[in-house]
Design an enzyme around this catalytic site. Sequence first.
Site, short mmCIF file in Angstrom:
data_model
loop_
_atom_site.label_atom_id
_atom_site.label_comp_id
_atom_site.label_asym_id
_atom_site.label_seq_id
_atom_site.Cartn_x
_atom_site.Cartn_y
_atom_site.Cartn_z
CB ALA A 1 2.65 0.17 18.23
CE1 TYR A 2 6.23 -4.54 11.98
CE2 TYR A 2 4.60 -6.29 12.18
CZ TYR A 2 5.68 -5.73 11.52
OH TYR A 2 6.19 -6.35 10.41
CB ALA A 3 -0.93 -4.85 13.95
N GLY B 1 0.39 0.33 12.18
CA GLY B 1 1.15 0.92 11.08
C GLY B 1 1.02 0.13 9.80
CE LYS B 2 5.02 -3.70 8.37
NZ LYS B 2 5.85 -3.35 7.18
#
Length: 241
Positions: free
Chosen positions: A149-151, A153-154
């Site tokens: 999820a973090y990656a 978005g990035k």
Amino acid sequence: MERVAIVTGGSRGIGRAVAERLAADGQAVVIGYAGNEVAAKTAVAAVEAAGGRAVAVRADVAEEGAVAALFDAAEQRYGGVDVVVNAAGVMVLGPVAQLDLDDLDRMWRTNVRGAFVVAREAARRVREGGAIINFSTSVTRLSLPTYAAYAAGKGAVEVLGPILAKELRGRRVTVNSVAPGPTATDLFFDGKDQATVERIAGMSPLERLGTPDDIAKVVSLLAARDSWVNGQTVFVNGGAA
């Protein structure tokens, strides 16, 4: 003419190191922070103790009114904005099958919407010859479990950069992203035991975690006047990816 930098997420971790480095480069720095006033004041004091100029301004990067006010403060205090570094970020880890969607929304509100809001205001206000620098992550290449999820978005932030760079043709404003590898910050250490930290540090051929100063050096290069680096994502990870 003195250059002026806004650094969101500038009160702690990589953002603070960036603020201190740009101040050491001779820029006046406006430190944007989300809520930790004590950390923000400490960051300003560190810049001033080293002979630089800085001020802290509270702003939620996902709120367009707050971001506009952040830029207003920079212009009113220092006369304009030349460099914008969007280092504000939220990271919540978890497998795709188990991630709470409220956590997903919270991350993306800051990391994606916030990046877009800040970039939009920067595109409107950064002076000719300036620089816009966003933050991605080397996990977009490393593909580590629990980081999906973090990656993701990035990854959206990485796409934003080269498109905006082309849209700003004619103004000599560069737009780039920095993608740090595992870096020794509170954000990185949160929730990790020592064995996990050592395993991740060993992924790099240099066999260590990055430091906030390692990342700040690269931001300093990208923030230079009339840089030839434009529309790129620069991976800073010690060779881990």
